[in-house]
Design a protein around this motif. Structure first.
Motif, PDB file in Angstrom:
ATOM      1  N   ALA A   1       6.191  14.948 -12.609  1.00 10.31           N
ATOM      2  CA  ALA A   1       5.464  15.809 -13.776  1.00 10.31           C
ATOM      3  C   ALA A   1       5.554  17.193 -13.333  1.00 10.31           C
ATOM      4  O   ALA A   1       5.603  18.028 -14.315  1.00 10.31           O
ATOM      5  CB  ALA A   1       4.251  15.319 -14.414  1.00 10.31           C
TER       6      ALA A   1
ATOM      7  N   ASN B   1      -6.214   1.332  -2.600  1.00  7.65           N
ATOM      8  CA  ASN B   1      -5.437   2.378  -2.734  1.00  7.65           C
ATOM      9  C   ASN B   1      -5.026   2.653  -4.195  1.00  7.65           C
ATOM     10  O   ASN B   1      -4.776   3.921  -4.491  1.00  7.65           O
ATOM     11  CB  ASN B   1      -4.087   2.293  -1.963  1.00  7.65           C
ATOM     12  CG  ASN B   1      -4.295   2.015  -0.319  1.00  7.65           C
ATOM     13  OD1 ASN B   1      -5.290   2.835   0.071  1.00  7.65           O
ATOM     14  ND2 ASN B   1      -3.610   1.620   0.358  1.00  7.65           N
TER      15      ASN B   1
ATOM     16  N   LEU C   1       4.519   5.819  -5.059  1.00  5.28           N
ATOM     17  CA  LEU C   1       4.823   5.561  -6.604  1.00  5.28           C
ATOM     18  C   LEU C   1       3.795   6.661  -7.037  1.00  5.28           C
ATOM     19  O   LEU C   1       4.040   7.590  -8.046  1.00  5.28           O
ATOM     20  CB  LEU C   1       4.397   4.345  -7.065  1.00  5.28           C
ATOM     21  CG  LEU C   1       5.471   3.264  -7.307  1.00  5.28           C
ATOM     22  CD1 LEU C   1       5.152   2.133  -7.605  1.00  5.28           C
ATOM     23  CD2 LEU C   1       6.390   4.043  -8.599  1.00  5.28           C
ATOM     24  N   VAL C   2       2.302   6.554  -6.747  1.00  2.00           N
ATOM     25  CA  VAL C   2       1.556   7.443  -7.407  1.00  2.00           C
ATOM     26  C   VAL C   2       1.794   8.730  -7.403  1.00  2.00           C
ATOM     27  O   VAL C   2       1.907   9.738  -8.169  1.00  2.00           O
ATOM     28  CB  VAL C   2      -0.102   7.046  -6.841  1.00  2.00           C
ATOM     29  CG1 VAL C   2      -0.896   7.931  -7.281  1.00  2.00           C
ATOM     30  CG2 VAL C   2      -0.519   5.944  -7.468  1.00  2.00           C
ATOM     31  N   TYR C   3       2.149   9.127  -5.898  1.00  2.00           N
ATOM     32  CA  TYR C   3       2.238  10.765  -5.786  1.00  2.00           C
ATOM     33  C   TYR C   3       3.542  11.295  -6.383  1.00  2.00           C
ATOM     34  O   TYR C   3       3.631  12.294  -6.695  1.00  2.00           O
ATOM     35  CB  TYR C   3       1.952  11.084  -4.365  1.00  2.00           C
ATOM     36  CG  TYR C   3       0.445  10.836  -3.976  1.00  2.00           C
ATOM     37  CD1 TYR C   3      -0.472  11.973  -4.442  1.00  2.00           C
ATOM     38  CD2 TYR C   3      -0.091  10.006  -3.164  1.00  2.00           C
ATOM     39  CE1 TYR C   3      -1.685  11.918  -4.275  1.00  2.00           C
ATOM     40  CE2 TYR C   3      -1.466   9.926  -3.026  1.00  2.00           C
ATOM     41  CZ  TYR C   3      -2.186  10.839  -3.652  1.00  2.00           C
ATOM     42  OH  TYR C   3      -3.665  10.850  -3.201  1.00  2.00           O
TER      43      TYR C   3
ATOM     44  N   LEU D   1       0.958  15.029   1.072  1.00  2.00           N
ATOM     45  CA  LEU D   1       0.695  15.315  -0.460  1.00  2.00           C
ATOM     46  C   LEU D   1       1.258  16.314  -1.110  1.00  2.00           C
ATOM     47  O   LEU D   1       1.708  16.267  -2.252  1.00  2.00           O
ATOM     48  CB  LEU D   1      -0.751  15.042  -0.609  1.00  2.00           C
ATOM     49  CG  LEU D   1      -1.697  13.781  -0.019  1.00  2.00           C
ATOM     50  CD1 LEU D   1      -2.948  13.947  -0.604  1.00  2.00           C
ATOM     51  CD2 LEU D   1      -1.064  12.676  -0.307  1.00  2.00           C
TER      52      LEU D   1
ATOM     53  N   SER E   1       0.780  -1.398   0.097  1.00  2.04           N
ATOM     54  CA  SER E   1       0.013  -0.026   0.074  1.00  2.04           C
ATOM     55  C   SER E   1       0.988   1.203  -0.060  1.00  2.04           C
ATOM     56  O   SER E   1       0.630   2.117  -0.797  1.00  2.04           O
ATOM     57  CB  SER E   1      -0.833  -0.113   1.311  1.00  2.04           C
ATOM     58  OG  SER E   1      -1.894  -0.915   1.232  1.00  2.04           O
TER      59      SER E   1
ATOM     60  N   ILE F   1       2.548   1.826  -3.341  1.00  2.00           N
ATOM     61  CA  ILE F   1       1.803   2.568  -4.133  1.00  2.00           C
ATOM     62  C   ILE F   1       1.352   4.170  -3.976  1.00  2.00           C
ATOM     63  O   ILE F   1       1.634   4.986  -4.947  1.00  2.00           O
ATOM     64  CB  ILE F   1       0.302   1.833  -4.175  1.00  2.00           C
ATOM     65  CG1 ILE F   1       0.369   0.385  -4.763  1.00  2.00           C
ATOM     66  CG2 ILE F   1      -0.757   2.469  -5.064  1.00  2.00           C
ATOM     67  CD1 ILE F   1      -0.727  -0.505  -4.597  1.00  2.00           C
ATOM     68  N   TYR F   2       1.205   4.216  -2.602  1.00  2.00           N
ATOM     69  CA  TYR F   2       1.263   5.717  -2.484  1.00  2.00           C
ATOM     70  C   TYR F   2       2.352   6.691  -2.874  1.00  2.00           C
ATOM     71  O   TYR F   2       2.331   7.569  -3.581  1.00  2.00           O
ATOM     72  CB  TYR F   2       1.075   6.031  -0.934  1.00  2.00           C
ATOM     73  CG  TYR F   2      -0.213   5.629  -0.103  1.00  2.00           C
ATOM     74  CD1 TYR F   2      -1.510   6.265  -0.713  1.00  2.00           C
ATOM     75  CD2 TYR F   2      -0.351   4.863   1.091  1.00  2.00           C
ATOM     76  CE1 TYR F   2      -2.738   5.836  -0.272  1.00  2.00           C
ATOM     77  CE2 TYR F   2      -1.471   4.462   1.571  1.00  2.00           C
ATOM     78  CZ  TYR F   2      -2.487   5.079   1.097  1.00  2.00           C
ATOM     79  OH  TYR F   2      -3.914   4.839   1.701  1.00  2.00           O
TER      80      TYR F   2
ATOM     81  N   SER G   1       5.251  10.155  -8.992  1.00  5.53           N
ATOM     82  CA  SER G   1       4.876  10.188 -10.122  1.00  5.53           C
ATOM     83  C   SER G   1       4.452  11.427 -10.773  1.00  5.53           C
ATOM     84  O   SER G   1       4.764  12.335 -11.862  1.00  5.53           O
ATOM     85  CB  SER G   1       4.132   9.096 -10.869  1.00  5.53           C
ATOM     86  OG  SER G   1       4.911   7.992 -10.569  1.00  5.53           O
ATOM     87  N   ILE G   2       3.287  11.937  -9.733  1.00  7.24           N
ATOM     88  CA  ILE G   2       2.503  13.048 -10.334  1.00  7.24           C
ATOM     89  C   ILE G   2       3.446  14.575  -9.794  1.00  7.24           C
ATOM     90  O   ILE G   2       3.606  15.302 -10.756  1.00  7.24           O
ATOM     91  CB  ILE G   2       1.404  13.482  -9.215  1.00  7.24           C
ATOM     92  CG1 ILE G   2       0.144  12.522  -9.733  1.00  7.24           C
ATOM     93  CG2 ILE G   2       0.844  14.769  -9.363  1.00  7.24           C
ATOM     94  CD1 ILE G   2      -0.790  12.364  -8.811  1.00  7.24           C
ATOM     95  N   TRP G   3       4.207  14.194  -9.129  1.00  4.52           N
ATOM     96  CA  TRP G   3       5.095  15.498  -8.504  1.00  4.52           C
ATOM     97  C   TRP G   3       6.352  15.415  -9.479  1.00  4.52           C
ATOM     98  O   TRP G   3       6.989  16.566  -9.849  1.00  4.52           O
ATOM     99  CB  TRP G   3       5.845  15.442  -7.116  1.00  4.52           C
ATOM    100  CG  TRP G   3       4.713  15.782  -6.324  1.00  4.52           C
ATOM    101  CD1 TRP G   3       3.848  15.074  -5.629  1.00  4.52           C
ATOM    102  CD2 TRP G   3       4.198  17.044  -5.933  1.00  4.52           C
ATOM    103  NE1 TRP G   3       2.906  15.999  -4.785  1.00  4.52           N
ATOM    104  CE2 TRP G   3       3.246  17.271  -5.340  1.00  4.52           C
ATOM    105  CE3 TRP G   3       4.851  18.372  -6.486  1.00  4.52           C
ATOM    106  CZ2 TRP G   3       2.848  18.313  -4.445  1.00  4.52           C
ATOM    107  CZ3 TRP G   3       4.276  19.674  -5.852  1.00  4.52           C
ATOM    108  CH2 TRP G   3       3.061  19.551  -5.229  1.00  4.52           C
TER     109      TRP G   3
ATOM    110  N   PHE H   1       2.765   7.382 -14.776  1.00  4.18           N
ATOM    111  CA  PHE H   1       3.167   6.357 -14.090  1.00  4.18           C
ATOM    112  C   PHE H   1       4.086   5.398 -14.646  1.00  4.18           C
ATOM    113  O   PHE H   1       4.230   5.270 -15.907  1.00  4.18           O
ATOM    114  CB  PHE H   1       2.140   5.552 -13.410  1.00  4.18           C
ATOM    115  CG  PHE H   1       0.887   6.187 -12.749  1.00  4.18           C
ATOM    116  CD1 PHE H   1       1.228   7.092 -11.520  1.00  4.18           C
ATOM    117  CD2 PHE H   1      -0.380   6.219 -13.218  1.00  4.18           C
ATOM    118  CE1 PHE H   1       0.510   7.806 -10.964  1.00  4.18           C
ATOM    119  CE2 PHE H   1      -1.240   7.078 -12.413  1.00  4.18           C
ATOM    120  CZ  PHE H   1      -0.885   8.033 -11.450  1.00  4.18           C
TER     121      PHE H   1
END
Lengths: 270, 262
Positions: A45, B185, A37-39, A197, A31, A34-35, A41-43, B197
């Protein structure tokens, strides 16, 4: 010394109970990955758009920004607890009556549970996550030995703040039928206003001021800024003082609310 | 038709019980709305100093985000039992009772408990989508709106299929690890352009746990992202395939079910 014997025993029980269910913490690692990785990745960019010059100026490189988020999630993996959920379940099932009848206040019981869980997490969960994060991503070490000590000290205060916040949210279970929505709202507010975040320096001024009026920055922003050395010297001490102030303030508030609730509690017999 | 009436009765029954505590219910609706607003605030704050990430503007991202909130809210109203299916129905043995009734066992599990306050999330989603569409000056015709309804239903179906399939694993083994939380999640990842991603995550979001098809791909049509058109059109198909997986997994699970005998 004997005054601490009971809390110590409660902390130990909580530690052992978590140990028995340690398997579920392994998916917790997934979990958190994933958090992160996702955030991040956004940052990545966002950083690529060149916003780095302005609101992200205090992060000299993307690695520093990545470290901010990795450390934030790591700190959360350490401080997190389910005191609010536990309280809700105790109220729903009625087992709360037996808990309130104990000679130790509900508040102390829950605080000890949170500390025991944090000890468990520090020993078994966070190290795994730390290893995985270092192996897969790698991030920067603390700015200095002093900033690392400050980081650890602020984390201990974060545990108290997190536990008391969850305790206060959990107490609403005494008044309402379902606390699901309140717990969820708390989670999102913490994620946003703690800086987990979005670094608080990126916030518009008004929102940043609002965030600093809440206890939430104690959970992420303050430990992270100490770790990265973004605050040091006298500023570091005042950051720690803010953390300590919230820990003490919320502790007192929790004691008061605990007494009020325990006094007004009515449990259906049978 | 008869089955539908039965589910209607389930719902009416639940509503009566829930409305007995009315103030409590509205407090819960308010809290749910506050939570949704705080999660949306991330997008707003992110885009204060910048105009776009990876070629997507703020309003486009908000459109996708809203398109994900609508099916999520619908799904969350009935998902209550899927998340503790193993505990409640298998270990405590409530599934015996379900099997005694001549209605689909999956539908009984899904429709037994509701969480209507999460419809707040769907309502906020509708507001976000329409506001974003107006700001983007999208000229949404009847065909677009019809497509968006299909997309919402598909998104709902994907959520039900994924979490239903995970719940069906409880028939075979006691899930001591908890597979559902990390999957849960991932929902959030499906609210952003998948190109952001790394490859592995992208692959999972497309083909294993297809949350990219909940809102991101189907939004391509109303947003005129023509390069994503083929993925976009595949949305209902993906939903059907994963519903098929659920049907198969559930049937196998029920066949393997051994009551605890309590």
């Amino acid at each position: 010394m004997s005054a601490l014997a009971v809390p110590f025993a409660l902390i130990r029980i909580s530690f052992v109970a978590n140990l028995a269910y340690r398997l579920r913490f392994y998916t917790g690692v997934v979990s958190y990955l994933i958090y992160v990785l996702v955030y991040t990745s956004i940052w990545r960019a966002v950083y690529a758009t060149g916003a780095a010059g302005g609101p992200l100026a205090e992060f000299p490189s993307f690695e520093a920004l990545f470290t901010y988020f990795a450390v934030g999630w790591l700190a959360r993996s350490f401080c997190f607890n389910n005191v609010d959920r536990t309280l809700t379940e105790l109220v729903e099932s009625g087992h709360i009556a037996a808990r309130v009848a104990r000679p130790v206040s509900l508040h102390v019981q829950m605080l000890c549970e949170a500390i025991g869980e944090a000890a468990f997490r520090a020993a078994f969960f966070s190290p795994i996550l730390l290893t995985v994060l270092i192996v897969f991503f790698g991030f920067q070490p603390p700015a200095s030995f002093g900033s690392f000590v400050g980081f650890l000290a602020s984390l201990v205060l974060s545990i108290i703040v997190m536990a008391e916040l969850n305790f206060l949210v959990g107490l609403t279970a005494f008044k309402t039928q379902s606390t699901w929505g309140i717990m969820r709202a708390k989670q999102y507010l913490i994620e946003l206003l703690s800086g987990l975040l979005i670094p608080l320096s990126y916030f518009p001024d008004a929102l940043r001021k609002l965030a600093y009026c809440t206890p939430f920055p104690v959970l992420t922003s303050i430990p992270n800024r100490l770790y990265l050395g973004l605050v040091s010297g006298a500023e570091a001490w005042s950051a720690l003082a803010i953390s300590a102030g919230w820990a003490v303030g919320l502790f007192v508030l929790a004691v008061v609310c605990d007494r009020a609730v325990a006094k007004s509690l009515q449990v259906q017999g049978g | 038709m008869r089955t539908l009436a039965i589910y209607g009765a389930y719902f009416a029954q639940f509503l009566k019980a829930r409305m007995a505590y009315r103030a409590d219910f509205f407090a819960e609706v308010f809290a749910t709305g506050l939570g949704s607003a705080a999660s949306l605030a991330f997008v707003f704050v992110l885009f204060v100093p910048i105009d776009a990430i990876a070629g997507w503007s703020r309003d486009e991202i908000l459109f996708v985000y809203g398109m994900s909130m609508i099916p999520y809210g619908l799904f969350a109203t009935v998902s209550w039992n899927l998340f503790d299916f193993g505990d409640r129905f298998i270990i405590e043995g409530h599934f015996d009772r379900v099997l005694l009734r001549p209605v689909s066992s999956f539908a009984q599990v899904v429709f037994e408990a509701f969480r209507i306050q999460t419809l707040t999330e769907s309502a906020i989603g509708v507001v976000v989508v329409t506001t974003a569409a107006r700001r983007l000056e999208l000229d949404l015709g009847l065909a677009d709106v019809a497509w968006m309804v299909v997309a919402v239903l598909s998104g709902c179906a994907i959520f039900v299929a994924v979490f239903g399939t995970i719940a069906s694993l409880s028939f075979h083994f006691e899930d001591r690890v908890g597979i559902a939380p990390p999957v849960f999640n991932l929902i959030n990842a499906g609210r952003y352009p998948v190109d952001l991603f790394p490859n592995a995550v992208r692959f999972v979001l497309r083909w294993i746990i297809p949350f990219a098809f909940v809102a991101f791909y189907p939004s391509a049509l109303p947003l005129h992202k023509d390069e994503l058109r083929s993925f976009c059109m595949a949305t209902p198909l993906v939903a059907l395939v994963f519903l098929g997986v659920l049907a198969y997994a559930w049937r196998r699970g029920v066949r393997a079910y051994q009551s605890t005998g309590s």
